[in-house]
Design a protein around this motif. Structure first.
Motif, PDB file in Angstrom:
ATOM      1  N   LYS A  63      14.111  -1.080  31.681  1.00 47.34           N
ATOM      2  CA  LYS A  63      13.847  -1.362  33.096  1.00 47.34           C
ATOM      3  C   LYS A  63      13.715  -2.573  33.559  1.00 47.34           C
ATOM      4  O   LYS A  63      13.829  -3.123  34.662  1.00 47.34           O
ATOM      5  CB  LYS A  63      13.091  -0.425  33.576  1.00 47.34           C
ATOM      6  N   ASP A  64      12.860  -3.407  32.665  1.00 50.65           N
ATOM      7  CA  ASP A  64      12.576  -4.871  33.000  1.00 50.65           C
ATOM      8  C   ASP A  64      13.759  -5.917  32.645  1.00 50.65           C
ATOM      9  O   ASP A  64      13.611  -6.812  32.957  1.00 50.65           O
ATOM     10  CB  ASP A  64      11.330  -5.126  32.141  1.00 50.65           C
ATOM     11  N   LEU A  65      14.847  -5.243  31.898  1.00 53.56           N
ATOM     12  CA  LEU A  65      15.840  -6.475  31.676  1.00 53.56           C
ATOM     13  C   LEU A  65      16.934  -6.059  32.504  1.00 53.56           C
ATOM     14  O   LEU A  65      17.864  -6.847  32.180  1.00 53.56           O
ATOM     15  CB  LEU A  65      15.931  -6.149  30.191  1.00 53.56           C
ATOM     16  N   VAL A  66      17.303  -4.873  32.683  1.00 58.19           N
ATOM     17  CA  VAL A  66      18.481  -4.408  33.316  1.00 58.19           C
ATOM     18  C   VAL A  66      18.484  -3.915  34.856  1.00 58.19           C
ATOM     19  O   VAL A  66      17.434  -3.034  34.971  1.00 58.19           O
ATOM     20  CB  VAL A  66      19.343  -3.177  32.434  1.00 58.19           C
ATOM     21  N   LYS A  91      23.760  13.062  39.621  1.00 56.94           N
ATOM     22  CA  LYS A  91      22.352  13.102  40.711  1.00 56.94           C
ATOM     23  C   LYS A  91      21.242  13.092  39.995  1.00 56.94           C
ATOM     24  O   LYS A  91      20.341  12.324  40.282  1.00 56.94           O
ATOM     25  CB  LYS A  91      22.607  14.341  41.469  1.00 56.94           C
ATOM     26  N   LEU A  92      21.111  13.942  38.963  1.00 59.19           N
ATOM     27  CA  LEU A  92      20.007  13.791  38.019  1.00 59.19           C
ATOM     28  C   LEU A  92      19.598  12.674  37.265  1.00 59.19           C
ATOM     29  O   LEU A  92      18.432  12.157  37.463  1.00 59.19           O
ATOM     30  CB  LEU A  92      20.083  14.890  37.121  1.00 59.19           C
ATOM     31  N   SER A  93      20.640  11.780  36.983  1.00 54.24           N
ATOM     32  CA  SER A  93      20.267  10.525  36.493  1.00 54.24           C
ATOM     33  C   SER A  93      20.069   9.573  37.496  1.00 54.24           C
ATOM     34  O   SER A  93      19.023   8.796  37.273  1.00 54.24           O
ATOM     35  CB  SER A  93      21.757  10.233  35.870  1.00 54.24           C
ATOM     36  N   PHE A  94      20.653   9.511  38.537  1.00 57.56           N
ATOM     37  CA  PHE A  94      20.214   8.943  39.600  1.00 57.56           C
ATOM     38  C   PHE A  94      18.788   8.904  40.037  1.00 57.56           C
ATOM     39  O   PHE A  94      17.982   7.787  40.027  1.00 57.56           O
ATOM     40  CB  PHE A  94      21.116   9.035  40.858  1.00 57.56           C
ATOM     41  N   ILE A 152      11.740   5.955  37.851  1.00 59.00           N
ATOM     42  CA  ILE A 152      11.153   4.946  36.840  1.00 59.00           C
ATOM     43  C   ILE A 152      11.005   3.600  37.715  1.00 59.00           C
ATOM     44  O   ILE A 152      10.045   2.925  37.729  1.00 59.00           O
ATOM     45  CB  ILE A 152      12.050   4.690  35.727  1.00 59.00           C
ATOM     46  N   ALA A 153      12.118   3.183  38.631  1.00 55.58           N
ATOM     47  CA  ALA A 153      11.884   2.058  39.394  1.00 55.58           C
ATOM     48  C   ALA A 153      12.714   2.010  40.436  1.00 55.58           C
ATOM     49  O   ALA A 153      13.971   1.786  40.294  1.00 55.58           O
ATOM     50  CB  ALA A 153      12.233   0.866  38.548  1.00 55.58           C
ATOM     51  N   PRO A 154      12.256   2.276  41.536  1.00 54.33           N
ATOM     52  CA  PRO A 154      13.253   2.494  42.859  1.00 54.33           C
ATOM     53  C   PRO A 154      13.999   1.270  43.180  1.00 54.33           C
ATOM     54  O   PRO A 154      15.059   1.597  43.660  1.00 54.33           O
ATOM     55  CB  PRO A 154      12.356   2.528  43.801  1.00 54.33           C
ATOM     56  N   ASP A 155      13.860   0.269  42.633  1.00 62.33           N
ATOM     57  CA  ASP A 155      14.420  -1.087  43.176  1.00 62.33           C
ATOM     58  C   ASP A 155      15.731  -1.212  42.152  1.00 62.33           C
ATOM     59  O   ASP A 155      16.633  -2.081  42.541  1.00 62.33           O
ATOM     60  CB  ASP A 155      13.853  -2.343  43.275  1.00 62.33           C
ATOM     61  N   LEU A 156      15.866  -0.563  41.069  1.00 53.89           N
ATOM     62  CA  LEU A 156      17.116  -0.701  40.154  1.00 53.89           C
ATOM     63  C   LEU A 156      18.339  -0.250  41.015  1.00 53.89           C
ATOM     64  O   LEU A 156      18.051   0.627  41.770  1.00 53.89           O
ATOM     65  CB  LEU A 156      16.967   0.288  38.867  1.00 53.89           C
TER      66      LEU A 156
END
Ligand code: GCO
Length: 383
Positions: free
Chosen positions: A139-142, A186-189, A195-199
């Protein structure tokens, strides 16, 4: 001279099974014809390949993570493979290439396929669990995530035409799989946003410019069914564009030819109609979402048509931007020649040629220089 918006992403796209080599999944187990074997050995040569992408002045790259490597047994994640893809992502970032990661590009872990693949009632949950694992790791890289690649091609090819594993020809199962893919997206989204709403999350849809009497059906079923079903569960649209179809061309399209001489056709026999991408983009404007062209390219072993293809498509993309479509990037398919599914290795989509007879040597094609100029200047020159 046509200038593209600032911060436009220019890159190429690949998928794991088509280039990495050494993967055991539902395709490799389907028989020798479907086994990509060592492919381009990208698994071991990714740094060299990313150097080539960088030398084309790319500032982004799309690739996929092979689910079968990460979760070879149900619920058991392979930490070594997770570290491998971390190295891949870091190698991109070190070269100034923004990673766009596809979570599912058509191939499946063997256990998942044996349990019924996408027809298994729990399939969407399995995919969400895999998503959660991967996204929490990186999450911090992509920042950019593509859940599914072309569900609108996958479902009919595997469950209606039955040309790809699991080789089913059943209309009702096709519908069922399409619905399962909607649920999986949808579940994946949701998992990613938790985990991180701004992704930034999207999916890659293969949209075609339909003309004539097949337009109503084509637009509704093929181009828009999936996008409508996933409603607002996405931040951007990934557009894969290859085709313009009328009824006659759609029928002809099914007969794949090799190395055709006609300069209107690619080596696959697909018609080259650059204007098509403009119409498809204008048609996507109504969703009011940013669009990344996540694939566009052609098979052209002699590299006679590729440079013109890219320039012509870029012109029409630029026209769509002028027409108000929020287009933020372009990924040529593909960086390297690769395993073109049931056609195997003869179609040559790469800006970089792979010499399969000489140690998988990478040989940049002349068109890669043309693409490098476009990427460097963020402009195309019109004569
Ligand atoms: C696609 C596929 C690619 C193909 C490419 C050329 O998304 O359609 O992602 O895997 O190789 O489209 O046919």
């Amino acid at each position: 001279m046509l200038k593209f918006p600032d911060k436009f992403y220019w890159g190429t796209a690949t998928s794991a099974y088509q280039i990495e080599g050494g993967i055991k999944n539902d395709w490799s187990e389907a028989g020798p014809h479907y086994d990509a074997g060592i492919a381009c050995d990208h698994y071991n040569r990714f740094e060299e390949d990313f150097d080539l992408a960088k030398s084309m002045n790319n500032n982004a790259h799309r690739f996929s993570i092979e689910w079968a490597r990460i979760e070879p047994e149900e619920g058991k994640f392979n930490q070594n493979e997770i570290e491998h893809y971390r190295r891949v992502i870091l190698a991109l970032k070190q070269r100034g290439l923004e990673p766009f990661v596809t979570l599912y590009h058509w191939t499946l872990p063997v256990w998942f396929a044996e349990q019924g693949g996408w027809l298994d009632p729990k399939a969407p949950e399995y995919f969400a669990r895999f998503t959660e694992k991967i996204v929490s790791e990186y999450k911090d890289l992509v920042r950019f995530w593509i859940t599914l690649n072309e569900p609108n091609i996958y479902a009919p090819s595997c469950y209606l035409q039955g040309v790809w594993p699991p080789f089913v020809k059943n209309f009702f199962k096709t519908i069922k799989v399409a619905k399962q893919l909607v649920k999986a997206h949808k579940l994946s989204f949701e998992a990613i946003k938790k985990i991180a709403p701004d992704l930034q999350v999207g999916l890659a849809t293969n949209n075609t410019w339909f003309k004539g009497i097949i337009k109503v059906f084509g637009d509704y079923v093929y181009n828009h069914w999936f996008l409508k079903k996933i409603e607002n569960n996405y931040d951007f649209i990934g557009l894969n564009h290859y085709f313009t179809h009328s009824l006659l061309s759609a029928v002809n399209h099914l007969k794949v030819r090799q190395n055709t001489k006609n300069n209107q056709l690619t080596d696959m026999g697909w018609r080259i109609i650059p204007e098509g991408i403009y119409h498809v983009l204008m048609d996507l404007k109504k969703y009011n979402k940013p669009i990344y062209i996540t694939e566009n390219g052609l098979a052209d072993a002699k590299d006679e048509k590729r440079a013109k293809f890219i320039i012509d498509h870029s012109k029409w993309i630029h026209k769509a931007i002028e027409g108000g479509v929020d287009i933020k990037g372009y990924f040529y398919w593909s960086l390297l020649d690769n395993f073109e599914w049931d056609k195997r290795f003869w179609p040559r989509f790469g800006l970089i040629e792979i010499n399969y007879n000489n140690n998988l040597k990478r040989i940049p094609r002349p068109s890669s220089k043309v693409y490098a100029e476009i990427c460097k200047n963020n402009t195309i020159n019109i004569l």
